[in-house]
Design a protein around this motif. Structure first.
Motif, PDB file in Angstrom:
ATOM      1  N   ILE A 238       0.841  -1.203   0.000  1.00 53.22           N
ATOM      2  CA  ILE A 238       0.000   0.000   0.000  1.00 53.22           C
ATOM      3  C   ILE A 238       0.873   1.249   0.000  1.00 53.22           C
ATOM      4  CG2 ILE A 238      -1.781   1.276   1.290  1.00 53.22           C
ATOM      5  CD1 ILE A 238      -2.429  -1.491   2.651  1.00 53.22           C
ATOM      6  N   GLY A 239       0.469   2.252  -0.757  1.00 53.80           N
ATOM      7  CA  GLY A 239       1.114   3.554  -0.730  1.00 53.80           C
ATOM      8  C   GLY A 239       0.138   4.587  -0.195  1.00 53.80           C
ATOM      9  N   ASP A 240       0.489   5.231   0.908  1.00 57.86           N
ATOM     10  CA  ASP A 240      -0.356   6.261   1.515  1.00 57.86           C
ATOM     11  C   ASP A 240       0.213   7.620   1.126  1.00 57.86           C
ATOM     12  OD1 ASP A 240      -2.117   7.727   3.017  1.00 57.86           O
ATOM     13  OD2 ASP A 240      -1.385   7.040   4.970  1.00 57.86           O
ATOM     14  N   PHE A 241      -0.399   8.237   0.107  1.00 56.73           N
ATOM     15  CA  PHE A 241       0.096   9.499  -0.437  1.00 56.73           C
ATOM     16  C   PHE A 241      -0.566  10.657   0.316  1.00 56.73           C
ATOM     17  CE2 PHE A 241       1.988   8.608  -4.837  1.00 56.73           C
ATOM     18  CZ  PHE A 241       2.282   7.285  -4.545  1.00 56.73           C
ATOM     19  N   GLY A 242       0.260  11.515   0.920  1.00 56.56           N
ATOM     20  CA  GLY A 242      -0.285  12.582   1.761  1.00 56.56           C
ATOM     21  C   GLY A 242      -0.725  12.006   3.092  1.00 56.56           C
TER      22      GLY A 242
ATOM     23  N   SER B  28       5.294  -0.884  -8.237  1.00 58.52           N
ATOM     24  CA  SER B  28       5.660  -1.490  -6.951  1.00 58.52           C
ATOM     25  C   SER B  28       4.517  -1.528  -5.943  1.00 58.52           C
ATOM     26  CB  SER B  28       6.839  -0.726  -6.337  1.00 58.52           C
ATOM     27  OG  SER B  28       6.541   0.658  -6.207  1.00 58.52           O
ATOM     28  N   LEU B  29       3.371  -0.941  -6.273  1.00 59.25           N
ATOM     29  CA  LEU B  29       2.252  -0.870  -5.329  1.00 59.25           C
ATOM     30  C   LEU B  29       1.023  -1.600  -5.859  1.00 59.25           C
ATOM     31  CD1 LEU B  29       2.433   2.921  -4.292  1.00 59.25           C
ATOM     32  CD2 LEU B  29       3.327   0.956  -3.033  1.00 59.25           C
ATOM     33  N   ASP B  30       0.278  -2.180  -4.937  1.00 65.12           N
ATOM     34  CA  ASP B  30      -1.011  -2.779  -5.283  1.00 65.12           C
ATOM     35  C   ASP B  30      -2.159  -1.807  -5.045  1.00 65.12           C
ATOM     36  OD1 ASP B  30      -0.306  -5.752  -5.757  1.00 65.12           O
ATOM     37  OD2 ASP B  30       0.676  -5.301  -3.854  1.00 65.12           O
ATOM     38  N   VAL B  31      -2.002  -0.931  -4.049  1.00 63.00           N
ATOM     39  CA  VAL B  31      -3.046   0.021  -3.682  1.00 63.00           C
ATOM     40  C   VAL B  31      -2.401   1.362  -3.359  1.00 63.00           C
ATOM     41  CG1 VAL B  31      -4.894   0.590  -2.029  1.00 63.00           C
ATOM     42  CG2 VAL B  31      -4.531  -1.794  -2.719  1.00 63.00           C
ATOM     43  N   VAL B  32      -3.031   2.441  -3.824  1.00 60.64           N
ATOM     44  CA  VAL B  32      -2.643   3.803  -3.437  1.00 60.64           C
ATOM     45  C   VAL B  32      -3.843   4.462  -2.760  1.00 60.64           C
ATOM     46  CG1 VAL B  32      -2.126   6.122  -4.283  1.00 60.64           C
ATOM     47  CG2 VAL B  32      -0.845   4.166  -5.163  1.00 60.64           C
ATOM     48  N   VAL B  33      -3.590   5.166  -1.669  1.00 58.41           N
ATOM     49  CA  VAL B  33      -4.638   5.876  -0.946  1.00 58.41           C
ATOM     50  C   VAL B  33      -4.329   7.368  -0.937  1.00 58.41           C
ATOM     51  CG1 VAL B  33      -5.744   6.237   1.301  1.00 58.41           C
ATOM     52  CG2 VAL B  33      -5.215   3.908   0.523  1.00 58.41           C
ATOM     53  N   PHE B  34      -5.308   8.174  -1.331  1.00 57.95           N
ATOM     54  CA  PHE B  34      -5.264   9.621  -1.156  1.00 57.95           C
ATOM     55  C   PHE B  34      -6.439   9.985  -0.243  1.00 57.95           C
ATOM     56  CE2 PHE B  34      -3.105   9.244  -5.254  1.00 57.95           C
ATOM     57  CZ  PHE B  34      -2.093  10.186  -5.166  1.00 57.95           C
ATOM     58  N   CYS B  35      -6.183  10.158   1.032  1.00 56.84           N
ATOM     59  CA  CYS B  35      -7.246  10.515   1.969  1.00 56.84           C
ATOM     60  C   CYS B  35      -7.099  11.990   2.323  1.00 56.84           C
ATOM     61  CB  CYS B  35      -7.183   9.642   3.226  1.00 56.84           C
ATOM     62  SG  CYS B  35      -8.584   9.873   4.348  1.00 56.84           S
ATOM     63  N   LEU B  36      -7.910  12.825   1.676  1.00 60.93           N
ATOM     64  CA  LEU B  36      -7.864  14.281   1.857  1.00 60.93           C
ATOM     65  C   LEU B  36      -6.474  14.810   1.522  1.00 60.93           C
ATOM     66  CD1 LEU B  36      -9.807  14.516   5.251  1.00 60.93           C
ATOM     67  CD2 LEU B  36     -10.734  14.400   2.925  1.00 60.93           C
ATOM     68  N   ALA B  37      -5.883  14.315   0.436  1.00 61.82           N
ATOM     69  CA  ALA B  37      -4.484  14.612   0.129  1.00 61.82           C
ATOM     70  C   ALA B  37      -4.254  15.272  -1.225  1.00 61.82           C
ATOM     71  CB  ALA B  37      -3.662  13.326   0.205  1.00 61.82           C
ATOM     72  N   LEU B  38      -5.298  15.476  -2.026  1.00 59.55           N
ATOM     73  CA  LEU B  38      -5.121  16.106  -3.344  1.00 59.55           C
ATOM     74  C   LEU B  38      -5.174  17.619  -3.179  1.00 59.55           C
ATOM     75  CD1 LEU B  38      -7.323  13.721  -5.521  1.00 59.55           C
ATOM     76  CD2 LEU B  38      -4.835  13.701  -5.239  1.00 59.55           C
ATOM     77  N   MET B  39      -4.127  18.186  -2.573  1.00 63.65           N
ATOM     78  CA  MET B  39      -4.177  19.567  -2.121  1.00 63.65           C
ATOM     79  C   MET B  39      -3.510  20.568  -3.058  1.00 63.65           C
ATOM     80  SD  MET B  39      -3.573  19.153   1.990  1.00 63.65           S
ATOM     81  CE  MET B  39      -4.105  20.816   2.331  1.00 63.65           C
ATOM     82  N   GLY B  40      -2.503  20.209  -3.793  1.00 64.38           N
ATOM     83  CA  GLY B  40      -1.779  21.176  -4.608  1.00 64.38           C
ATOM     84  C   GLY B  40      -2.532  21.577  -5.857  1.00 64.38           C
ATOM     85  N   THR B  41      -2.109  22.693  -6.451  1.00 64.95           N
ATOM     86  CA  THR B  41      -2.708  23.094  -7.729  1.00 64.95           C
ATOM     87  C   THR B  41      -2.381  22.093  -8.830  1.00 64.95           C
ATOM     88  OG1 THR B  41      -0.751  24.461  -8.210  1.00 64.95           O
ATOM     89  CG2 THR B  41      -2.626  25.548  -7.140  1.00 64.95           C
TER      90      THR B  41
ATOM     91  N   GLN C 129      -0.772  11.042 -11.540  1.00 66.61           N
ATOM     92  CA  GLN C 129       0.110  10.491 -12.568  1.00 66.61           C
ATOM     93  C   GLN C 129       1.230   9.676 -11.925  1.00 66.61           C
ATOM     94  OE1 GLN C 129       1.290  14.010 -14.679  1.00 66.61           O
ATOM     95  NE2 GLN C 129      -0.601  14.121 -15.862  1.00 66.61           N
ATOM     96  N   GLU C 130       1.746  10.169 -10.793  1.00 66.31           N
ATOM     97  CA  GLU C 130       2.787   9.428 -10.090  1.00 66.31           C
ATOM     98  C   GLU C 130       2.224   8.160  -9.464  1.00 66.31           C
ATOM     99  OE1 GLU C 130       6.877   9.352  -8.413  1.00 66.31           O
ATOM    100  OE2 GLU C 130       5.747   9.455 -10.278  1.00 66.31           O
ATOM    101  N   ALA C 131       1.002   8.223  -8.950  1.00 68.98           N
ATOM    102  CA  ALA C 131       0.361   7.018  -8.422  1.00 68.98           C
ATOM    103  C   ALA C 131       0.187   5.981  -9.523  1.00 68.98           C
ATOM    104  CB  ALA C 131      -0.990   7.375  -7.808  1.00 68.98           C
ATOM    105  N   HIS C 132      -0.187   6.435 -10.710  1.00 69.19           N
ATOM    106  CA  HIS C 132      -0.348   5.536 -11.859  1.00 69.19           C
ATOM    107  C   HIS C 132       0.971   4.840 -12.171  1.00 69.19           C
ATOM    108  CE1 HIS C 132      -0.798   4.368 -16.122  1.00 69.19           C
ATOM    109  NE2 HIS C 132      -2.099   4.341 -15.886  1.00 69.19           N
ATOM    110  N   ARG C 133       2.071   5.582 -12.122  1.00 64.09           N
ATOM    111  CA  ARG C 133       3.381   4.989 -12.377  1.00 64.09           C
ATOM    112  C   ARG C 133       3.732   3.933 -11.341  1.00 64.09           C
ATOM    113  NH1 ARG C 133       8.386   5.149 -10.488  1.00 64.09           N
ATOM    114  NH2 ARG C 133       7.895   6.692  -8.856  1.00 64.09           N
ATOM    115  N   CYS C 134       3.431   4.214 -10.076  1.00 63.07           N
ATOM    116  CA  CYS C 134       3.823   3.312  -8.985  1.00 63.07           C
ATOM    117  C   CYS C 134       2.936   2.078  -8.879  1.00 63.07           C
ATOM    118  CB  CYS C 134       3.795   4.067  -7.666  1.00 63.07           C
ATOM    119  SG  CYS C 134       5.034   5.383  -7.530  1.00 63.07           S
ATOM    120  N   LEU C 135       1.701   2.156  -9.373  1.00 64.33           N
ATOM    121  CA  LEU C 135       0.776   1.033  -9.270  1.00 64.33           C
ATOM    122  C   LEU C 135       1.082  -0.053 -10.295  1.00 64.33           C
ATOM    123  CD1 LEU C 135      -2.638   2.839  -8.710  1.00 64.33           C
ATOM    124  CD2 LEU C 135      -1.635   1.123  -7.183  1.00 64.33           C
ATOM    125  N   LYS C 136       0.842  -1.284  -9.890  1.00 61.34           N
ATOM    126  CA  LYS C 136       0.880  -2.388 -10.832  1.00 61.34           C
ATOM    127  C   LYS C 136      -0.325  -2.296 -11.761  1.00 61.34           C
ATOM    128  CE  LYS C 136       2.952  -5.395  -7.303  1.00 61.34           C
ATOM    129  NZ  LYS C 136       2.759  -6.599  -6.449  1.00 61.34           N
TER     130      LYS C 136
END
Length: 288
Positions: free
Chosen positions: A137-141, A182-195, A202-209
């Protein structure tokens, strides 16, 4: 004569509060008025003392209440800044002043206590019930990396701007230190904050299988056009497979499409996957 001097004394004593507020609410620093005591400057290499730690010792005193209000003002300023800058700019801001991380997380924790529910609890429940234990799992933000703390038997990579504890790997979410697929799951929990939040996806897409899942939770008020946001995310290289409407939070689950990504191919480029994420509005906390 006595009345005039009394008025001067009252004005002089009240001047310290705006001066402190200016130091907390933003980067601008105002010169203190003559006669106001000034704290000793930290020596080279020494971190500046945090007003937040000072406030914690004042409890319910009048000075403690003043600092509580200043902390709230600083959090709102930080929150608006994070929504109005890119991930790289935000990372540079926090690196320049590490005390901002403490200010933000204390303010965020205070706001979380007012929510009808904590959406991370639902994410954890889904991962425990539906995602195999050997999936990465990747926890982004990740904030304080509470997801990893609640899933100690799982392999969880926790990413955020600043390492507020040992579980967090500091980075820009548009450039995380993981190999492709390298990841099976990516989570963005209230993390899509930047402009540039589409670049995070796009980076999550790269990291996901291929076939990996991206789970997104966001505040409902950020969406003026839900279908437009979904189309923008699908344009990056995902397909929506599940959603959960709500009156406070919205949840989405997307499956990664396409084959193995190369290091330079961070999702599909094009109009839907453009750097700017105008379709998702900023989340602003009102002054209470």
């Amino acid at each position: 004569g006595n009345q005039r001097s009394g008025r001067k004394r009252r004005r002089s004593s009240s001047a310290a509060v705006p001066a402190a507020a200016a130091e907390v609410a933003g980067p601008a620093r105002k010169k203190r008025r003559q006669g106001t005591p000034e704290a000793a400057a930290p020596s080279a290499g020494q971190a500046a003392p945090s007003l937040l730690s000072s406030a914690s010792s004042t409890g319910g005193t009048s000075m403690g209440r003043i600092f509580d209000r200043l902390k709230g003002s600083r959090f709102r300023w930080l929150n608006e800044t994070l929504y109005s800058t890119t991930g790289a700019e935000a990372k540079a801001l926090f690196e320049d002043d590490p005390t901002l991380a403490t200010a933000y997380h204390e303010g965020f924790t205070a706001q979380r206590a007012k929510w009808p529910r904590d959406p991370l609890d639902d994410v954890v429940a889904w991962l425990r019930k539906s995602v195999p234990a050997d999936h990465v799992i990747g926890d982004f933000g990740c904030g304080e990396a509470r997801l990893a703390a609640q899933l100690p038997q799982r392999k969880v990579h926790s990413f955020d701007l600043v390492p507020v504890n040992s579980r967090v790997t500091p980075c820009n979410l548009a450039d995380v230190p993981l190999p492709d697929g390298s990841l099976d799951v990516v989570v963005f929990c209230l993390a899509l904050m930047g402009t540039d939040w589409p670049s995070f996806l796009q980076e999550a897409h790269r990291c996901l299988k291929p076939g990996g899942l991206c789970h997104i939770v966001e505040v409902e008020s950020r969406f003026e056009n839900v279908k437009g946001v979904v189309a923008q995310i699908e344009g990056i290289g995902f397909r929506k497979v599940w959603d959960k409407p709500g009156s406070f939070f919205l949840e989405f689950r997307f499956r990664r499409e396409g084959g193995n990504a190369s290091g330079k191919d961070k999702g599909r480029k094009g109009k839907a996957g453009a750097v700017k994420g105008a379709l998702l509005q900023a989340c602003r906390y009102q002054k209470r």
